[in-house]
Enzyme design. Structure first.
Site, PDB file in Angstrom:
ATOM      1  N   ASP A 108      -4.283   0.274   0.033  1.00 45.52           N
ATOM      2  CA  ASP A 108      -2.905   0.735   0.214  1.00 45.52           C
ATOM      3  C   ASP A 108      -1.957  -0.434  -0.047  1.00 45.52           C
ATOM      4  O   ASP A 108      -2.242  -1.285  -0.905  1.00 45.52           O
ATOM      5  CB  ASP A 108      -2.731   1.300   1.629  1.00 45.52           C
ATOM      6  CG  ASP A 108      -1.750   2.460   1.678  1.00 45.52           C
ATOM      7  OD1 ASP A 108      -0.561   2.219   1.393  1.00 45.52           O
ATOM      8  OD2 ASP A 108      -2.153   3.582   2.013  1.00 45.52           O
ATOM      9  N   HIS A 130       3.802   1.778   4.118  1.00 50.05           N
ATOM     10  CA  HIS A 130       2.834   2.854   3.915  1.00 50.05           C
ATOM     11  C   HIS A 130       1.431   2.449   4.372  1.00 50.05           C
ATOM     12  O   HIS A 130       0.733   3.203   5.059  1.00 50.05           O
ATOM     13  CB  HIS A 130       2.836   3.215   2.431  1.00 50.05           C
ATOM     14  CG  HIS A 130       2.090   4.447   2.068  1.00 50.05           C
ATOM     15  ND1 HIS A 130       0.736   4.459   1.816  1.00 50.05           N
ATOM     16  CD2 HIS A 130       2.513   5.732   1.869  1.00 50.05           C
ATOM     17  CE1 HIS A 130       0.349   5.673   1.483  1.00 50.05           C
ATOM     18  NE2 HIS A 130       1.404   6.469   1.505  1.00 50.05           N
ATOM     19  N   SER A 136      -0.671  11.493   2.018  1.00 49.01           N
ATOM     20  CA  SER A 136      -0.990  10.118   2.409  1.00 49.01           C
ATOM     21  C   SER A 136      -1.264  10.014   3.896  1.00 49.01           C
ATOM     22  O   SER A 136      -2.023   9.144   4.342  1.00 49.01           O
ATOM     23  CB  SER A 136       0.178   9.176   2.064  1.00 49.01           C
ATOM     24  OG  SER A 136       0.139   8.786   0.725  1.00 49.01           O
TER      25      SER A 136
END
Length: 793
Positions: A145, A223, A553
């Site tokens: 990520d 994220h 996600s």
């Protein structure tokens, strides 16, 4: 003036689509040359062979050395290099090369959810000694990520942890942003790496000025921190959004699991971008570092590339062969059909759905009429209320249509998503540019959601929005009072499929059901870097340690955490068995006993929306039966893709007595022992075989079947009863499913199911058919093959 210019930049980046840049001043671009497994060679010898192969398309060996970016030499064999089209074509013709493909840019698919699924904290504390509630002890989850914020409570060291597992061979690397391995990594966050060669070769040097990015595993986007804490975050009390919303205890699904971070995505154009070349380098390291689960919330929208011309699918294939579970997000391109990403049978693909938590926000008009919308407001507001046509030229709430820079000063503006196709985020920024104080955003009931748009935004449906519009037009000076949002749990039907969640069927593997399952992915509260704003918009100067985010996600790490729990309870299970456990125990109903709603539509969800259904962590630990798949199963699947025996020997790790030849009559992809049955071209009776393994506590179990045939087809299962006697026949049994069309059709999909039960376990297998016995010239001819030949692509 500076703010106005900045808004122009935000709009141009946030709401426009740009082609990926190629290497400046050169026809060379980053290509990946994939060679299969590494034949048991050491990494150094494998890397030497890569250089020798690459030297065949360069005049000097030092030129080849300068061109190579990565040598993938541990988990599998291949390399990334700067090549022109002629060099790439030449290499693709060399014997032993499986594929050569241009490295693409992939994108990210961007608390209460664990209680909603049954893994509540009280149960964890009271029953932590029980085998089925280990919550991931000593399982290592690798997250590919945007990096990690190591100071977050989710990743703190815990005195109750034992030593780092001896199976771990990874490292924690130093980097910018004060990322010191001595303080950043511990017995929770045991590894951290970053990968830049691919993206910098494609898009130029990284911008690290002013903390724009960190040349280190440190997370700039947020994220990666969010997904890692969702999957394996430690228990963190008093988590909330700005101290008010979603307040409670935050934790990952496997809070005792260890975390290894692989930063492959970087802050570009207000989002995270990830290079195929970098992703493969991370997979190569992760497999040799010793991770047990890989979580990757990223992908690329259709058209999809062949499976072995895609970094994620190559990495997942070799992970599967090493016993490592790979979990992917399905993508955020819903609700249109066939937009699902990451579609290989060896990866676990996750759709997104809601949980039973809402953030109701009361809107009270000047005439005392009230409506309940949804928002993340932390303060009350009382303002003048106007419709969009008084602020924007044609009523479309966009920056370009703004009448002037003070048109909305001191007002709340009613905007409709149906006018000009504007998003709530775009409307909020446009109202902000006009000095407005907030937005009431009306959209279709099938798309209504709540999200943080940086500027105060309350979401309502079209009926509510229309009533508010009538009030504005009937009033001389309309006003509105908006109360701060509240957190309400258990008062709304859930789960429901998120409208943005990408749907099946797969556009390149029609015999494999995708997505596989669905999991929470809407307004998930998890850890966040305090130096990154909650929206990542440059104008947003807020700071928070916990943030809401939505997307597949967010659903992907939920399943990664569950996979870690299953792996800790059943360490010898294969990735196929773990996937089967998750799929066959999944459910299709919400908490009101209705079939889940397919967001973005008003219909009930089906297998193309949710795969086998919504994951059930506790039932998945004890599924009763599993569909396993061994090396020969995957050999036959590769045969169906069109690969030769020689190529398959390069792809599949050598196993004693493994038959790598393809059957004379050809192989059918649908014969893979998958926990779902897809028949995308049913013109006459078709029979498929499935084999199940009894993994339940009762080794002498008897399972009986109940079949629900899809409309327009008749399905028969033989035998109708499976008896497992360990001393007479072992733990496996096979059954056959014969499906016959009972209607004339040109190709509509219909859905049924096969359920095996021993009175305690319920093992459900989706059955999806498309009857195609009314041929349409051209369409039928293209479908006759039943599968595309990937090896010929």
């Amino acid at each position: 003036m500076e703010v106005f210019v900045l808004l122009l930049v935000v709009f141009s980046l946030r709401f426009a689509v740009y082609p990926v840049q190629s290497t400046a001043g050169s026809h060379a671009a980053v290509h990946v040359v994939y060679l299969g497994h590494n034949n048991g060679l050491s990494p150094s010898l494998t890397s030497q062979s890569h250089l020798q192969l690459l030297s065949r398309v360069f005049t000097k060996q030092n030129e080849a050395k300068q061109a190579i970016l990565y040598s993938y030499s541990c988990g599998f064999s291949g390399f990334a290099a700067l090549l022109n089209s002629t060099q790439a074509s030449t290499l693709s013709e060399i014997e032993g090369v499986i594929s050569v493909f241009r490295s693409r840019m992939l994108e990210l698919h961007t608390t209460r959810s664990w209680d909603f699924m049954g893994l509540n904290l009280h149960m964890q504390i009271e029953q932590s000694s029980q085998t089925h509630l280990k919550f991931g002890d000593d399982i290592i989850v690798g997250v590919l990520d945007t990096g990690v914020w190591p100071e977050s409570e989710s990743f703190r060291d815990d005195p109750h942890y034992g030593p780092i597992p001896s199976s771990w061979h990874g490292t924690c690397v130093e980097g910018d942003g004060s990322f010191d391995p001595a303080t950043a990594c511990n017995r929770k966050l045991i590894g951290a790496r970053y990968y830049l060669a691919g993206i910098e070769s494609e898009m130029g040097p990284l911008n690290t000025t002013g903390g724009e990015e960190y040349r280190s595993p440190r997370d700039r986007v947020g994220h990666g921190t969010h997904t890692a804490s969702t999957s394996v975050g430690s228990v963190a009390p008093n988590a909330s959004y700005f101290g008010q919303l979603g307040r409670g205890v935050a934790r990952g699904g496997a809070p005792r699991a260890r975390l290894a971070v692989y930063k492959v995505c970087w802050y570009r154009d207000l989002t995270g971008r990830c290079s195929d070349a970098d992703i493969l380098a991370a997979f190569d390291d992760a497999l040799c570092d010793g991770v047990h689960v890989v979580s990757a919330s990223l992908g690329s929208s259709p058209p999809l590339m062949p499976l072995f011309a895609t970094s994620t699918e190559i990495g997942a294939f070799h992970a599967m062969q090493r016993g490592v579970v790979t979990v992917f997000s399905a993508g955020n391109d819903g609700p249109d059909a066939s937009m699902v990403q990451n579609v290989s049978p060896w990866g676990l693909t996750v759709a997104a759905s809601t949980i039973d938590r809402r953030f109701p926000t009361v809107i009270t008009l000047g005439n005392n009429a009230s409506f309940v919308g949804e928002s993340f407001l932390v303060d009350d507001m009382t303002r003048q209320l106007v419709e969009s046509s008084s602020v924007f030229n044609d009523g479309t709430c966009t920056f370009e249509q703004l009448m002037n820079r003070t048109a909305a000063a001191g007002k709340i503006v009613l905007c409709f998503g149906t006018t000009g196709g504007v998003s709530s985020e775009g409307a909020a920024l446009a109202v902000y540019a006009g000095k407005g104080d907030g937005v009431i955003f009306a959209d279709s009931i099938s798309r209504k959601t709540s999200q943080d748009n940086f500027w105060p935004t309350v979401h309502v449906d079209l009926h509510q929005g229309t009533q508010i519009l009538y009030y504005i037009r009937a009033s001389r000076k309309a006003t509105v009072h908006i109360s701060r949002s509240k957190t309400v749990v258990g008062k709304t039907p859930a789960p429901a499929v998120a409208y943005f969640s990408s749907r099946g069927p797969s556009s390149i593997t029609p015999h494999i059901l995708k997505p596989d399952v669905t999991a929470p992915g809407v307004n998930i509260l998890a850890a966040w870097p305090p130096k990154s704003s909650p929206t990542m918009i440059p104008l947003d100067e807020r700071s928070t340690h916990w943030n809401f985010d939505s997307g597949t996600s967010m659903s992907c790490p939920h399943v990664s955490g569950i996979a870690a729990v299953i792996k800790s309870v059943h360490p010898t299970w294969s990735p196929a068995a773990i996937k089967s456990a998750l799929m066959t125990t999944a459910y299709m109903y919400d908490d009101t006993s209705d079939v889940m709603l397919a967001g973005g539509t008003l219909k009930a969800a089906d297998a193309f929306d949710v795969g086998a259904g919504h994951v059930d962590p506790l039932r998945a630990v004890d599924p009763g039966l599993v569909y396993d798949a061994g090396p020969r199963d995957h050999v036959l699947f590769l045969c169906a893709l069109g690969y030769t025996a020689a190529q398959i020997r390069q792809l599949v790790l050598p196993v004693p007595s493994l038959n790598t030849t393809c059957p004379h009559g050809g192989a059918i992809a649908g014969d893979l022992n998958y926990p779902a049955i897809m028949l995308p071209d049913l013109g006459t009776t078709v029979t498929v075989k499935r084999t199940v393994t009894n993994v339940g506590p009762n080794r002498a179990a008897v399972y009986r079947v109940v079949v629900t045939s899809p409309p327009g087809a008749h399905a028969v299962v033989w035998p109708p009863e499976l008896a497992f006697f360990p001393n007479h026949g072992g733990d496996t049994a096979s059954y056959y499913v014969s499906v016959t069309p009972t209607k004339l059709s040109r190709g509509r999909f219909d859905f049924g199911e096969i359920v095996w039960s021993d009175g305690f376990h319920r093992v459900r297998t989706p059955l999806v058919v498309r009857v195609t016995n009314l041929p349409d010239d051209g369409v039928r001819a293209a479908a006759d093959d039943g599968y595309y030949s990937e090896a010929a692509v």
